[in-house]
Design a protein around this motif. Sequence first.
Motif, PDB file in Angstrom:
ATOM      1  N   ASP A   3      55.169  44.540  42.521  1.00 29.35           N
ATOM      2  CA  ASP A   3      54.158  43.959  43.341  1.00 29.35           C
ATOM      3  C   ASP A   3      52.921  45.866  43.250  1.00 29.35           C
ATOM      4  OD1 ASP A   3      51.992  42.590  44.062  1.00 29.35           O
ATOM      5  OD2 ASP A   3      52.967  41.732  46.231  1.00 29.35           O
ATOM      6  N   THR A   4      52.922  45.566  44.915  1.00 26.32           N
ATOM      7  CA  THR A   4      51.887  46.762  45.000  1.00 26.32           C
ATOM      8  C   THR A   4      53.021  48.102  45.064  1.00 26.32           C
ATOM      9  OG1 THR A   4      50.953  45.080  46.998  1.00 26.32           O
ATOM     10  CG2 THR A   4      50.855  47.687  47.184  1.00 26.32           C
ATOM     11  N   THR A   5      51.705  49.265  44.285  1.00 22.11           N
ATOM     12  CA  THR A   5      52.060  50.122  43.545  1.00 22.11           C
ATOM     13  C   THR A   5      50.968  51.261  44.840  1.00 22.11           C
ATOM     14  OG1 THR A   5      50.913  50.255  41.920  1.00 22.11           O
ATOM     15  CG2 THR A   5      52.962  49.726  41.945  1.00 22.11           C
ATOM     16  N   LYS A   6      51.287  52.222  44.673  1.00 19.63           N
ATOM     17  CA  LYS A   6      50.042  52.730  44.765  1.00 19.63           C
ATOM     18  C   LYS A   6      50.879  53.893  44.026  1.00 19.63           C
ATOM     19  CE  LYS A   6      47.727  55.479  49.333  1.00 19.63           C
ATOM     20  NZ  LYS A   6      48.058  55.474  50.728  1.00 19.63           N
ATOM     21  N   LEU A   7      49.347  54.484  43.350  1.00 25.01           N
ATOM     22  CA  LEU A   7      49.338  56.059  42.551  1.00 25.01           C
ATOM     23  C   LEU A   7      48.332  57.047  43.541  1.00 25.01           C
ATOM     24  CD1 LEU A   7      49.311  54.169  39.247  1.00 25.01           C
ATOM     25  CD2 LEU A   7      51.066  54.199  39.767  1.00 25.01           C
ATOM     26  N   PHE A   8      48.828  58.239  42.868  1.00 25.94           N
ATOM     27  CA  PHE A   8      48.096  59.178  42.887  1.00 25.94           C
ATOM     28  C   PHE A   8      47.874  60.336  42.180  1.00 25.94           C
ATOM     29  CE2 PHE A   8      47.002  63.783  44.412  1.00 25.94           C
ATOM     30  CZ  PHE A   8      45.801  63.668  44.975  1.00 25.94           C
ATOM     31  N   CYS A  21      34.966  58.406  36.926  1.00 26.71           N
ATOM     32  CA  CYS A  21      35.773  57.452  36.737  1.00 26.71           C
ATOM     33  C   CYS A  21      35.078  56.503  37.713  1.00 26.71           C
ATOM     34  CB  CYS A  21      37.743  56.971  37.139  1.00 26.71           C
ATOM     35  SG  CYS A  21      37.342  57.621  39.110  1.00 26.71           S
ATOM     36  N   LEU A  22      34.333  56.848  38.538  1.00 27.18           N
ATOM     37  CA  LEU A  22      33.337  55.881  38.967  1.00 27.18           C
ATOM     38  C   LEU A  22      32.333  54.782  38.246  1.00 27.18           C
ATOM     39  CD1 LEU A  22      32.240  58.988  41.510  1.00 27.18           C
ATOM     40  CD2 LEU A  22      33.853  57.112  41.635  1.00 27.18           C
ATOM     41  N   PRO A  23      31.466  55.214  36.905  1.00 29.57           N
ATOM     42  CA  PRO A  23      31.054  54.256  36.516  1.00 29.57           C
ATOM     43  C   PRO A  23      32.019  52.835  35.986  1.00 29.57           C
ATOM     44  CG  PRO A  23      30.964  56.323  35.454  1.00 29.57           C
ATOM     45  CD  PRO A  23      31.960  57.032  36.908  1.00 29.57           C
ATOM     46  N   TYR A  24      33.252  52.853  35.949  1.00 31.06           N
ATOM     47  CA  TYR A  24      34.064  52.045  36.112  1.00 31.06           C
ATOM     48  C   TYR A  24      33.903  50.981  37.103  1.00 31.06           C
ATOM     49  CZ  TYR A  24      33.778  54.527  31.252  1.00 31.06           C
ATOM     50  OH  TYR A  24      33.696  55.870  30.716  1.00 31.06           O
ATOM     51  N   LEU A  25      33.843  51.461  38.304  1.00 32.40           N
ATOM     52  CA  LEU A  25      34.403  51.224  39.844  1.00 32.40           C
ATOM     53  C   LEU A  25      33.115  49.690  40.126  1.00 32.40           C
ATOM     54  CD1 LEU A  25      36.318  53.898  41.520  1.00 32.40           C
ATOM     55  CD2 LEU A  25      37.387  52.178  39.595  1.00 32.40           C
ATOM     56  N   THR A  26      33.709  49.534  40.747  1.00 28.89           N
ATOM     57  CA  THR A  26      32.236  48.066  42.315  1.00 28.89           C
ATOM     58  C   THR A  26      32.466  48.644  43.255  1.00 28.89           C
ATOM     59  OG1 THR A  26      33.928  46.286  41.836  1.00 28.89           O
ATOM     60  CG2 THR A  26      32.521  46.177  39.864  1.00 28.89           C
ATOM     61  N   TYR A  40      34.922  61.483  50.808  1.00 29.16           N
ATOM     62  CA  TYR A  40      35.248  60.361  49.827  1.00 29.16           C
ATOM     63  C   TYR A  40      34.619  59.472  48.988  1.00 29.16           C
ATOM     64  CZ  TYR A  40      39.055  62.806  52.085  1.00 29.16           C
ATOM     65  OH  TYR A  40      40.428  63.595  52.305  1.00 29.16           O
ATOM     66  N   VAL A  41      34.942  59.114  47.834  1.00 31.09           N
ATOM     67  CA  VAL A  41      34.042  58.063  47.096  1.00 31.09           C
ATOM     68  C   VAL A  41      35.218  56.679  47.026  1.00 31.09           C
ATOM     69  CG1 VAL A  41      32.894  57.660  45.383  1.00 31.09           C
ATOM     70  CG2 VAL A  41      32.256  59.302  46.260  1.00 31.09           C
ATOM     71  N   THR A  42      35.458  55.458  47.436  1.00 28.67           N
ATOM     72  CA  THR A  42      35.812  54.292  47.200  1.00 28.67           C
ATOM     73  C   THR A  42      35.037  53.116  46.736  1.00 28.67           C
ATOM     74  OG1 THR A  42      35.823  53.263  49.597  1.00 28.67           O
ATOM     75  CG2 THR A  42      37.401  55.129  49.223  1.00 28.67           C
ATOM     76  N   GLY A  43      35.668  52.056  45.845  1.00 27.41           N
ATOM     77  CA  GLY A  43      35.819  51.298  44.352  1.00 27.41           C
ATOM     78  C   GLY A  43      36.646  50.395  44.414  1.00 27.41           C
ATOM     79  N   ASN A  44      36.047  49.523  44.008  1.00 26.37           N
ATOM     80  CA  ASN A  44      37.270  48.613  43.542  1.00 26.37           C
ATOM     81  C   ASN A  44      37.049  48.857  41.653  1.00 26.37           C
ATOM     82  OD1 ASN A  44      35.969  46.952  45.881  1.00 26.37           O
ATOM     83  ND2 ASN A  44      38.550  46.939  45.647  1.00 26.37           N
ATOM     84  N   LEU A  48      42.258  46.314  42.688  1.00 23.81           N
ATOM     85  CA  LEU A  48      42.360  47.237  42.644  1.00 23.81           C
ATOM     86  C   LEU A  48      41.257  48.350  43.610  1.00 23.81           C
ATOM     87  CD1 LEU A  48      43.827  49.284  39.069  1.00 23.81           C
ATOM     88  CD2 LEU A  48      45.283  47.864  41.171  1.00 23.81           C
ATOM     89  N   ARG A  49      42.298  49.309  44.241  1.00 21.19           N
ATOM     90  CA  ARG A  49      41.505  50.231  45.342  1.00 21.19           C
ATOM     91  C   ARG A  49      40.948  51.215  44.622  1.00 21.19           C
ATOM     92  NH1 ARG A  49      36.660  49.356  48.023  1.00 21.19           N
ATOM     93  NH2 ARG A  49      36.395  50.322  50.466  1.00 21.19           N
ATOM     94  N   VAL A  50      40.107  51.892  44.107  1.00 25.06           N
ATOM     95  CA  VAL A  50      40.504  53.264  44.152  1.00 25.06           C
ATOM     96  C   VAL A  50      39.696  54.559  44.900  1.00 25.06           C
ATOM     97  CG1 VAL A  50      39.909  54.299  42.547  1.00 25.06           C
ATOM     98  CG2 VAL A  50      40.375  52.390  41.706  1.00 25.06           C
ATOM     99  N   CYS A  51      40.022  55.328  45.213  1.00 26.57           N
ATOM    100  CA  CYS A  51      39.750  56.728  46.151  1.00 26.57           C
ATOM    101  C   CYS A  51      39.518  58.117  45.502  1.00 26.57           C
ATOM    102  CB  CYS A  51      40.476  56.214  47.336  1.00 26.57           C
ATOM    103  SG  CYS A  51      39.615  57.890  48.864  1.00 26.57           S
ATOM    104  N   VAL A  52      38.526  59.066  45.311  1.00 33.01           N
ATOM    105  CA  VAL A  52      38.074  59.837  44.433  1.00 33.01           C
ATOM    106  C   VAL A  52      37.691  60.792  45.847  1.00 33.01           C
ATOM    107  CG1 VAL A  52      36.786  61.176  42.842  1.00 33.01           C
ATOM    108  CG2 VAL A  52      37.179  58.206  42.496  1.00 33.01           C
ATOM    109  N   SER A  53      38.551  61.938  45.624  1.00 34.55           N
ATOM    110  CA  SER A  53      37.973  63.301  46.700  1.00 34.55           C
ATOM    111  C   SER A  53      37.789  64.465  45.030  1.00 34.55           C
ATOM    112  CB  SER A  53      38.575  63.449  47.772  1.00 34.55           C
ATOM    113  OG  SER A  53      40.392  63.506  47.090  1.00 34.55           O
ATOM    114  N   GLY A  54      37.703  65.553  45.706  1.00 31.52           N
ATOM    115  CA  GLY A  54      38.382  66.922  45.290  1.00 31.52           C
ATOM    116  C   GLY A  54      40.329  67.216  45.572  1.00 31.52           C
TER     117      GLY A  54
END
Length: 309
Positions: A3-8, A21-26, A40-44, A48-54
């Motif tokens: 069920d719930t997974t968290k990936l990095f 990947c940001l253009p594919y997030l809402t 940190y830039v977050t989106g969906n 899925l909750r996606v968080c982008v950082s350095g």
Amino acid sequence: MYDTTKLFISQEQAGSNLVDCLPYLTNLSETYKQQSGQTYVTGNAGNLRVCVSGYGISIAGSLPKFYAGTNLHTLNRGDCKRAFEMMADTLHLPVQKANVSRLDFGLNLITQYKPELYYPYLGQSSYYNRLTQPKSISYQNKLRSKKFYNKVAECKSTGVAIPEVYQDKHLLRYEVCYMQRLPKQFNQAIITPNTLTDESFYMGMYDRWYKEYSVIEKKGLLNMDTRKINTPDDYLKQLLGLAIQEKGLEAILHHVEVLREQNTFKHAAYYSNLKKALKQLSNSSTYSETPELLQELNKKVARAKQSYR
């Protein structure tokens, strides 16, 4: 079952500019954290909750909800593999290389009665703290948690539509959540989506799921043996035997030792005689019976283990 997974995905694993990947997030939002000096830039992406950082990219959410729109349906091993491939295509990222840092493994069990009626028969579990809620029980420690809850009630509270196949059904959700240090827990150098869909690992997850259930203390029903009740004294002896079993013989015997330390009785032999009598009452006055609901739950968990979807 996943069920719930968290990936990095680290910057090195991504192999390209992380922001690709940001253009594919809402629902994008940006946060600057002074302590780390990172933005940190977050989106969906669906649920899925996606968080982008350095540092890299974290992806968290329910795998079946992402793939099938709901976790009321169980994904088999092939479905899980396709779900990760779909995630990679959606985000344009090498998801198969990601490190898995959290993993939930669970199943919805159709029960004869509402789930809340089964909880009292599930007692303590070693190395876990047992917590109760009106619609659920959970067992928690620093690395894992085990949860039993009313899936239909959860869906209704969150506005999730119940599929027709589950209409007027009782769904007891039992899941095991691996929350941190997964490589150590699974004795693996690294856990990736490819690891999760490996057949031997996937089958082993069923074994772990079942073992976590089997080590929970099961509470039977303590009954009087009415065949041996002929006098009020017989009844009182069996009633005392029930009380001993309910409290636990070890706890009662410990209390006798406390009395010994306090020199409660005049004669030293009273303590050993009392302990002997208590043991006899505990062994012979009552008998234990596995409740119908617990028998049902034991069979359904065992049957799920054997299926190896």
